[in-house]
Design an enzyme around this catalytic site. Structure first.
Site, short mmCIF file in Angstrom:
data_model
loop_
_atom_site.label_atom_id
_atom_site.label_comp_id
_atom_site.label_asym_id
_atom_site.label_seq_id
_atom_site.Cartn_x
_atom_site.Cartn_y
_atom_site.Cartn_z
N VAL A 197 0.86 -1.39 0.04
CA VAL A 197 -0.20 -0.03 0.00
C VAL A 197 0.99 1.12 -0.20
O VAL A 197 1.75 1.44 0.98
CB VAL A 197 -0.96 -0.26 1.26
CG1 VAL A 197 -1.73 1.25 1.25
CG2 VAL A 197 -1.98 -1.40 1.16
N ASP A 198 1.01 1.90 -1.02
CA ASP A 198 2.07 3.18 -1.16
C ASP A 198 1.20 4.41 -0.48
O ASP A 198 0.10 4.19 0.08
CB ASP A 198 2.44 3.23 -2.52
CG ASP A 198 1.34 3.86 -3.35
OD1 ASP A 198 0.31 4.45 -3.20
OD2 ASP A 198 1.71 3.95 -4.78
N SER A 199 1.96 5.54 -0.38
CA SER A 199 1.37 6.48 0.31
C SER A 199 0.23 7.23 -0.20
O SER A 199 -0.71 7.54 0.44
CB SER A 199 2.31 7.85 0.23
OG SER A 199 2.67 8.20 -1.03
#
Lengths: 82, 348
Positions: A39-41
């Site tokens: 889950v990226d930013s």
């Protein structure tokens, strides 16, 4: 009625599955959103907004960066839910 | 005594009559961006959807790019430059505070003596300019208005900031707004959120470089820039901007559809500000737009060109046949301020 920690983790698992395609069974308390769950930013923002709606809680931008693991998020929601 | 004053009178409605764009000749791939930051092509593409952008050369000034785009828009509208009654230029990267670049552009296109001025509304600048132009056409201030969004954001990019070095591009987009018999530009839903003014901003004000005496000061040394001062650049709080852009701006986009009385099913084209592909994708999802709606994704090869992004994307959709004249399009711009503007238009 306020959600239990078990219900929150289950809800977060469904949200992470919906947004990042991660199997629900992989979403556990000790898992890091970025390092373990891909889950990226930016996806994290989508997870947070979905969690806000689902658990009737406000998670301001400045608090998002402190939510490293699923456990951090579920603790935060448990403490702040309406 | 109070005399009776004739009211200003214009056309019943306004429409976009023509569009034109200018993209600098130099195409900059992600590989070139990686010379200055520790990142990867894959990371940049996954976070932004950007593969290449155009960066202006020394001759591709704000004025030059504007003149090129304006010429195409005027021709597309079937007009001649002398018919232009007003020129509105939205930019944040024209580096002289005064005079406005709009006057030089008006002169260089051969428009005679139109009203000409610049506006500063960041990435919402096109919608702000379009709204002013619609008002000017319908109140009779000008029959034909040239609206230009133009940026050389490469001049305001910190090449060593891995969060923004890949984001910005240069270019100019222009439209002509003129009289119409039927409504072709809907109500604008616009506004500002000044409490979030720090979210996207230029890092330093230009006067940090002042070396001459300050009014009321004792000498030139007071405001002299320390050697360590970094050249001003645009920075942003990525997560906060993303949240605002996707979730708050989706509401504004919906309000613009409602105000125009257009349902998502009646919409042909969606042209959001080309900030970032992730924002565009999430907005489309949040708005629940039907698959039949063509979505502008010009950011992939143009980067974020702020005020220029919507007219550039509009021009490309029409030029490539992805959209056609008469299509109904929802446009929404949003950015530094924070400011936003959304409306529904008929494509020229």
């Amino acid at each position: 009625m306020a959600a239990t920690q078990e219900e929150i983790v289950k809800g977060l698992a469904e949200i992470v599955n919906e947004i990042a395609g991660i199997p629900v069974e992989d979403v556990k308390l000790d898992k890091s959103f970025t390092d373990d769950l891909d889950v990226d930013s930016l996806s994290m923002v989508e997870v947070v907004v979905a969690a806000e709606e689902r658990f009737d809680v406000k998670i301001p931008d400045e608090d998002v960066k402190n939510l490293k693991t699923v456990g951090d998020a579920s603790d935060y929601i448990l403490k702040h839910q309406g | 005594m109070t005399s009776k004053i004739k009211p200003a009178q214009g056309a019943p409605y306004a429409r976009i009559m023509g569009v034109g764009g200018y993209r600098p000749t130099r195409v900059v791939p992600n590989e070139e961006i990686l010379k200055h930051i520790d990142s990867s092509d894959e990371w940049i593409r996954s976070r932004s959807g950007i593969a290449t952008r155009h960066w202006a050369g020394p001759d591709e000034t704000v004025a030059m790019m504007s003149v090129e785009a304006a010429g195409k828009a005027i021709a597309d509208a079937g007009l001649t430059p002398e018919q232009i009654g007003a020129v509105i230029v939205s930019t944040v990267s024209h580096f002289k505070q005064t005079p406005a670049i709009a006057t030089e552009i008006a002169h260089r296109i051969g428009a005679g003596k139109p009203a000409a001025f610049d506006i500063s509304a960041g990435c919402a600048g096109f919608g702000y300019g379009l709204t002013l132009a619609r008002g000017m056409v319908t109140d009779g201030s000008a029959e034909y208005v040239l609206v230009i969004g133009v940026e050389r954001l490469s001049d305001l990019t910190d090449l060593e900031d891995r969060a923004t070095a890949f984001l910005f591009g240069d270019g100019a987009g222009a439209v002509i707004v003129g009289p119409a018999k039927e409504p072709a530009i809907g109500p604008t839903v616009w506004g500002s959120e000044g409490d979030k003014s720090e979210t996207i901003k230029q890092t330093l004000a230009w006067d940090v470089y002042r070396t001459t005496p300050v009014p009321g000061g004792d000498g030139p040394e007071e405001r002299t820039a320390p050697e360590a001062v970094r050249y001003p650049a645009i920075t942003q709080e990525g997560q906060a901007v993303f949240r605002w852009a996707v979730f708050e701006m989706a509401k504004v986009a919906q309000q613009a559809l409602d105000a125009a009385g257009v349902s998502p099913d009646d919409l042909d084209v969606f042209i959001p500000h080309q900030a970032n592909m992730r924002i565009i994708d999430s907005m489309v999802k949040t708005l629940k737009l039907p698959e039949s709606v063509t979505v502008a994704r010009d950011v992939e090869t143009t980067g974020n060109t702020s005020a220029a992004s919507i007219p550039l994307a509009m021009e490309r959709l029409l030029a490539t046949g992805q959209a056609k004249s008469g299509d109904t399009a929802l446009v929404i711009g949003f950015g530094a301020g924070l400011v936003y503007a959304a409306t529904v238009v008929t494509l020229p």
